[in-house]
Every structure is written in structure tokens, then in C-alpha cells.
Design a protein around this motif. Structure first.
Motif, PDB file in Angstrom:
ATOM      1  N   ARG A 147       5.077  32.170  43.149  1.00  0.00           N
ATOM      2  CA  ARG A 147       4.618  33.551  43.218  1.00  0.00           C
ATOM      3  C   ARG A 147       5.069  34.218  44.513  1.00  0.00           C
ATOM      4  NH1 ARG A 147      -1.300  36.176  43.805  1.00  0.00           N
ATOM      5  NH2 ARG A 147      -0.813  38.205  42.930  1.00  0.00           N
ATOM      6  N   LEU A 148       4.984  33.494  45.637  1.00  0.00           N
ATOM      7  CA  LEU A 148       5.459  34.029  46.907  1.00  0.00           C
ATOM      8  C   LEU A 148       6.965  34.286  46.850  1.00  0.00           C
ATOM      9  CD1 LEU A 148       3.426  31.739  49.342  1.00  0.00           C
ATOM     10  CD2 LEU A 148       3.155  34.217  49.056  1.00  0.00           C
ATOM     11  N   LEU A 149       7.688  33.396  46.171  1.00  0.00           N
ATOM     12  CA  LEU A 149       9.137  33.545  46.072  1.00  0.00           C
ATOM     13  C   LEU A 149       9.504  34.777  45.251  1.00  0.00           C
ATOM     14  CD1 LEU A 149      11.537  31.831  47.108  1.00  0.00           C
ATOM     15  CD2 LEU A 149      11.650  30.793  44.857  1.00  0.00           C
ATOM     16  N   PHE A 150       8.821  34.981  44.128  1.00  0.00           N
ATOM     17  CA  PHE A 150       9.049  36.186  43.328  1.00  0.00           C
ATOM     18  C   PHE A 150       8.830  37.438  44.169  1.00  0.00           C
ATOM     19  CE2 PHE A 150       8.675  33.740  39.314  1.00  0.00           C
ATOM     20  CZ  PHE A 150       9.647  34.387  38.567  1.00  0.00           C
ATOM     21  N   ALA A 151       7.706  37.481  44.883  1.00  0.00           N
ATOM     22  CA  ALA A 151       7.375  38.665  45.672  1.00  0.00           C
ATOM     23  C   ALA A 151       8.427  38.919  46.747  1.00  0.00           C
ATOM     24  CB  ALA A 151       5.994  38.493  46.309  1.00  0.00           C
ATOM     25  N   MET A 152       8.933  37.842  47.359  1.00  0.00           N
ATOM     26  CA  MET A 152       9.937  38.007  48.406  1.00  0.00           C
ATOM     27  C   MET A 152      11.235  38.577  47.853  1.00  0.00           C
ATOM     28  SD  MET A 152      12.772  36.569  50.070  1.00  0.00           S
ATOM     29  CE  MET A 152      12.826  34.877  49.522  1.00  0.00           C
ATOM     30  N   TYR A 153      11.705  38.035  46.718  1.00  0.00           N
ATOM     31  CA  TYR A 153      12.965  38.516  46.150  1.00  0.00           C
ATOM     32  C   TYR A 153      12.840  39.956  45.644  1.00  0.00           C
ATOM     33  CZ  TYR A 153      15.959  34.393  46.317  1.00  0.00           C
ATOM     34  OH  TYR A 153      16.783  33.381  46.743  1.00  0.00           O
ATOM     35  N   GLU A 154      11.673  40.322  45.168  1.00  0.00           N
ATOM     36  CA  GLU A 154      11.484  41.668  44.630  1.00  0.00           C
ATOM     37  C   GLU A 154      10.953  42.645  45.675  1.00  0.00           C
ATOM     38  OE1 GLU A 154       8.934  40.973  41.303  1.00  0.00           O
ATOM     39  OE2 GLU A 154      10.593  40.405  39.982  1.00  0.00           O
ATOM     40  N   CYS A 155      10.752  42.139  46.925  1.00  0.00           N
ATOM     41  CA  CYS A 155      10.188  42.973  47.998  1.00  0.00           C
ATOM     42  C   CYS A 155       8.899  43.654  47.537  1.00  0.00           C
ATOM     43  CB  CYS A 155      11.200  44.019  48.464  1.00  0.00           C
ATOM     44  SG  CYS A 155      12.611  43.314  49.342  1.00  0.00           S
ATOM     45  N   LEU A 189      23.255  41.341  45.184  1.00  0.00           N
ATOM     46  CA  LEU A 189      21.857  40.991  44.958  1.00  0.00           C
ATOM     47  C   LEU A 189      20.946  42.006  45.618  1.00  0.00           C
ATOM     48  CD1 LEU A 189      19.752  38.995  43.856  1.00  0.00           C
ATOM     49  CD2 LEU A 189      19.934  37.752  46.032  1.00  0.00           C
ATOM     50  N   LYS A 190      20.047  42.580  44.844  1.00  0.00           N
ATOM     51  CA  LYS A 190      19.123  43.598  45.348  1.00  0.00           C
ATOM     52  C   LYS A 190      17.741  43.340  44.760  1.00  0.00           C
ATOM     53  CE  LYS A 190      22.930  46.950  45.341  1.00  0.00           C
ATOM     54  NZ  LYS A 190      23.219  46.725  46.772  1.00  0.00           N
ATOM     55  N   PRO A 191      16.690  43.901  45.385  1.00  0.00           N
ATOM     56  CA  PRO A 191      15.346  43.733  44.801  1.00  0.00           C
ATOM     57  C   PRO A 191      15.258  44.211  43.355  1.00  0.00           C
ATOM     58  CG  PRO A 191      15.190  44.581  47.044  1.00  0.00           C
ATOM     59  CD  PRO A 191      16.646  44.596  46.687  1.00  0.00           C
ATOM     60  N   SER A 192      16.061  45.214  42.999  1.00  0.00           N
ATOM     61  CA  SER A 192      15.998  45.773  41.650  1.00  0.00           C
ATOM     62  C   SER A 192      16.535  44.821  40.586  1.00  0.00           C
ATOM     63  CB  SER A 192      16.759  47.102  41.587  1.00  0.00           C
ATOM     64  OG  SER A 192      18.112  46.918  41.979  1.00  0.00           O
ATOM     65  N   ASN A 193      17.459  43.917  40.947  1.00  0.00           N
ATOM     66  CA  ASN A 193      17.981  42.975  39.954  1.00  0.00           C
ATOM     67  C   ASN A 193      17.628  41.523  40.292  1.00  0.00           C
ATOM     68  OD1 ASN A 193      19.755  42.194  42.013  1.00  0.00           O
ATOM     69  ND2 ASN A 193      21.496  43.314  41.188  1.00  0.00           N
ATOM     70  N   ALA A 194      16.735  41.342  41.268  1.00  0.00           N
ATOM     71  CA  ALA A 194      16.395  39.991  41.723  1.00  0.00           C
ATOM     72  C   ALA A 194      15.728  39.167  40.635  1.00  0.00           C
ATOM     73  CB  ALA A 194      15.497  40.062  42.957  1.00  0.00           C
ATOM     74  N   SER A 195      14.907  39.803  39.784  1.00  0.00           N
ATOM     75  CA  SER A 195      14.247  39.035  38.728  1.00  0.00           C
ATOM     76  C   SER A 195      15.277  38.461  37.753  1.00  0.00           C
ATOM     77  CB  SER A 195      13.240  39.916  37.979  1.00  0.00           C
ATOM     78  OG  SER A 195      13.874  41.045  37.412  1.00  0.00           O
ATOM     79  N   THR A 196      16.337  39.205  37.483  1.00  0.00           N
ATOM     80  CA  THR A 196      17.408  38.691  36.628  1.00  0.00           C
ATOM     81  C   THR A 196      18.091  37.493  37.274  1.00  0.00           C
ATOM     82  OG1 THR A 196      17.799  40.906  35.755  1.00  0.00           O
ATOM     83  CG2 THR A 196      19.538  39.281  35.422  1.00  0.00           C
ATOM     84  N   PHE A 197      18.330  37.589  38.583  1.00  0.00           N
ATOM     85  CA  PHE A 197      18.945  36.474  39.301  1.00  0.00           C
ATOM     86  C   PHE A 197      18.052  35.238  39.254  1.00  0.00           C
ATOM     87  CE2 PHE A 197      19.355  34.255  43.472  1.00  0.00           C
ATOM     88  CZ  PHE A 197      20.572  33.637  43.208  1.00  0.00           C
TER      89      PHE A 197
END
Length: 392
Positions: free
Chosen positions: A200-208, A303-311
Motif C-alpha cells: 500500500r505504501l508502494l502504491f501511494a509512493m508511485y502514484e504520489c 514513468l509518471k504518477p499518472s501511468n504508474a499504476s499501469t507500470f
């Protein structure tokens, strides 16, 4: 582990605490010196009261919690948190789940400004009393760090807490991603759902999102030795090199600050046991104090917060069969020019997914972003499934 220091253990902590109380009763100086400065000693928590509070926690909590109950261990942690600190004012430190507040008092004695985020009402009362005895150096808030920003509608009730309100209360403002660390966080991650909490912390970090809307928040976490081994695994170690490994190494600067046996920590277990998770794959004899600092250059390139979930889900899908060939995975994504792509990226065509370095995954994703044949909709269902992790 700090050089020259043996692990404390529960018995050692008890002896040290008793010696400290004898020193106080004998009228020794109420001050101590650190880093060339002298600080007045704060009120020492009473061992009997701490034991009573922990015993009360044993009757009320369904989650196994661990506490720093030894002053020597608290000082060791404080020195670890100071490692690498430059001159001048230090960032505010948020300590979550401080329990009896042994470390809290040590940090305050050292002159740090601390926010304590505690969910248990009994510990909260004692911490509030400490807050009232000081002049703004400590702020105590009722909340649970791992119930931050839940996906629920309406007004949040403690221990659930909103990161926006929390940061407003702390007086921490958002800074650009490449700026210095605006806030340090310390805490012991509960062993239940430990992997999910790290995810969960990792998701939040990648998505800012959540706490990372405010910049590169530094985490200083006690986690199990098992999870630390997974975070720092190397390509080719197929049993422990995982999607979590790739994403953590790419997103964080990972630094091991200290290792301490499980027995050094007090618990809220009714039988007084340690409840150490057993594993046959990797050592798990210690808790590891790990510093996770988000990389400044994470969002350079495609790689950007907007496409981080896809990555993230591209990497997760890649490890569904970690020993499968990269070319087979690319073909499953309907990419018909995979040979040309791999040649341009200088990745061997026979490379297995578990043999790619974290940087290879980022370069691959950025190349796929520029490919007309690659569709982000391939990961649509998995992106939707992320809500289950984010709402734990």
C-alpha cells in the motif's frame, strides 16, 4: 547492526531499565549531553505504569503490536535516525504507534520535534499528559497510520485519519518531488498483513497519493527480516526476487540502519510470547530498521504518477510466471515487434522475467509506452483490483 553493539534482548533491557531507575533514585544529574548540547531530562515513564498499559492493550487489541520498551534500544534507534542528517534544523518526525512512548521521550530529549500518532486510548492518555508538560515540542494525535485515507465516503472517525488533515495539523506543506525530504516517519510495521501494508505504501509512493502528495516522505520502518530480504533480493534469486523487489528497488533508496532480535521488543500478546513468523526460505531472526527514501529521479523519462499504476501491474503480471521468457510475455501483450524492441534495449531475447534488473523494467515500460501495438487496457482489470490493497 551498529558496529560493536550486541543485541539487547529482553533481559538486557530489563537490567538497563532497573539500573537507570536506581541512578535516578540516587540523585544523579537530571541532564544528559548529546552532540555537544545539554538537554534537561524529561519525565521518565514509570515501568509499572508501562507494564499496566501494555497489559491493558493485551486485552483490547486484535493486532499483535511490538513496542520499544528499553531505553538503550531507544537510544540506538535515535542514533540510527540521525545517521546522514546534515547540519541545521531537522525535519519534523512522525512516530506512529509509539505505545508507552520510550522512544518518544528519547527523541524529545535529543531536541527533536515529534508528532505521535497513536490509536490506543490508554497509551494516548499518557502521551497527551506528556504533550501538556512540554511547550509545543510534541503533538499527539489520535489515529492509525495504516488506516490513512481509507476509501470510504463521509467524515472519518478515529483511528482512521486523513493525510490532508494530518499534514495541516502538523504544519507540513507540500514541496516539489525533487526537493529535500519534508517529513521523516518512524514506526514498527505490524506483522499481520505486513506485505500488504508495504504494498500500500508502494502504491501511494508511485502514484504520489496520500502522504506522498507532500513530497518524498522518508520512511524509517522496523520490518521483518524476511521482508527485508525480499526487498533487497537480486535478479536470478527466483524464490525471493519478486515484483515487490523490483518496484521497491526502483522507487526507494533502501538503507539498512539496524538489526535487532525479536526478543528485544515488548508485545501485547496475552501469553507474553514473541509470535515470530517462521519461514524456511529466508532467515527471520530479527526485525530490521530500514530507511526507505523515494528516489529523486523516479519520474524522469516516461514513468509518471499518472501511468504508474499501469507500470506496477505490468511488473506484477511479469512475475506471474517469473521463469517465463520475456519474449513470450511480450507476445502475450500482442506486441509483434518484440525482437526489434529487445535489441534496441540491449536485453537478451532469451532473458527470463526473474533475470531482469529493476532498471530494465522501467526502460521496457517506457519503450512500450511509445509503441503503437501496446495497449494499457491489457492491465485494466488488475488496476481496478488495486482498490482492495489500497483499502486495507
Amino acid at each position: 547492526m551498529l558496529a560493536g553493539r550486541a543485541p539487547l534482548g529482553a533481559a538486557g533491557c530489563g537490567r538497563l531499565l532497573a539500573a537507570g531507575l536506581r541512578a535516578l533514585l540516587c540523585g544523579l544529574s537530571p541532564c544528559w549531553v548529546t552532540a555537544g548540547r545539554q538537554y534537561p531530562a524529561l519525565r521518565v515513564a514509570e515501568p509499572a505504569k508501562e507494564k499496566r498499559l501494555v497489559h491493558k492493550e493485551q486485552r483490547s487489541s486484535l493486532v499483535v503490536r511490538r513496542f520499544i520498551a528499553c531505553p538503550q534500544l531507544a537510544r540506538t534507534v535515535w542514533r540510527c535516525l540521525q545517521r546522514g542528517a546534515g547540519p541545521g534544523p531537522q525535519p519534523l518526525l512522525l512516530e506512529f504507534a509509539p505505545g508507552p512512548g520510550i522512544l518518544t521521550r528519547t527523541l524529545l530529549d535529543a531536541g527533536l520535534r515529534v508528532v505521535a500518532l497513536e490509536s490506543n486510548s490508554d497509551f494516548l492518555t499518557d502521551l497527551k499528559s506528556l504533550e501538556n508538560s512540554l511547550d509545543g515540542q510534541l503533538k499527539v494525535i489520535h489515529g492509525d497510520f495504516f488506516r490513512m485515507d481509507p476509501l470510504t465516503k463521509g467524515t472519518l472517525k478515529p483511528p482512521a485519519v486523513s493525510s490532508d488533515k494530518l499534514f495541516e495539523t502538523m504544519g507540513v506543506v507540500a514541496v516539489p518531488w525533487r526537493a529535500d525530504v519534508p517529513l521523516k516517519i518512524f514506526g514498527i510495521v505490524p506483522q499481520q498483513l505486513e506485505r500488504n501494508r508495504l504494498w500500500r505504501l508502494l502504491f501511494a509512493m508511485y502514484e504520489c497519493s496520500s502522504i506522498y502528495r507532500y513530497g518524498r516522505i522518508e520512511l524509517n520502518l522496523f520490518i521483518s527480516e524476511k521482508e527485508y530480504t525480499i526487498l533487497t533480493a537480486k535478479p536470478g534469486e527466483s524464490k525471493i526476487y519478486q515484483a515487490l523487489t523490483v518496484l521497491a528497488q526502483l522507487g526507494y533508496e533502501i538503507e539498512l540502519l539496524h538489526k535487532e532480535p525479536w526478543s528485544s521488543f515488548a508485545t501485547n500478546l496475552k501469553n507474553g510470547g514473541l509470535a515470530v513468523p517462521k519461514t524456511v526460505q529466508v532467515p527471520n531472526d530479527h526485525l530490521c530498521l530500514v530507511r526507505l527514501t523515494p528516489q529523486q529521479n523516479l519520474f524522469t523519462g516516461g514513468l509518471k504518477p499518472s501511468n504508474a499504476s499501469t507500470f506496477i501491474f505490468m511488473v506484477k503480471q511479469s512475475f506471474a510466471k517469473p521463469k517465463s521468457k520475456l519474449t513470450d510475455r511480450l507476445n502475450s501483450w500482442s506486441l509483434d515487434n518484440s525482437d526489434t524492441l529487445l535489441k534496441a534495449l540491449e536485453i537478451p531475447q532469451n532473458a527470463a522475467m526473474c533475470n531482469l534488473y529493476p532498471e530494465d523494467y522501467k526502460r521496457l515500460f517506457e519503450a512500450l509506452q511509445n509503441s503503437d501495438m501496446f495497449a494499457e487496457t491489457l492491465f485494466h482489470d488488475e488496476v481496478l483490483a488495486s482498490t482492495r490493497i489500497m483499502n486495507l
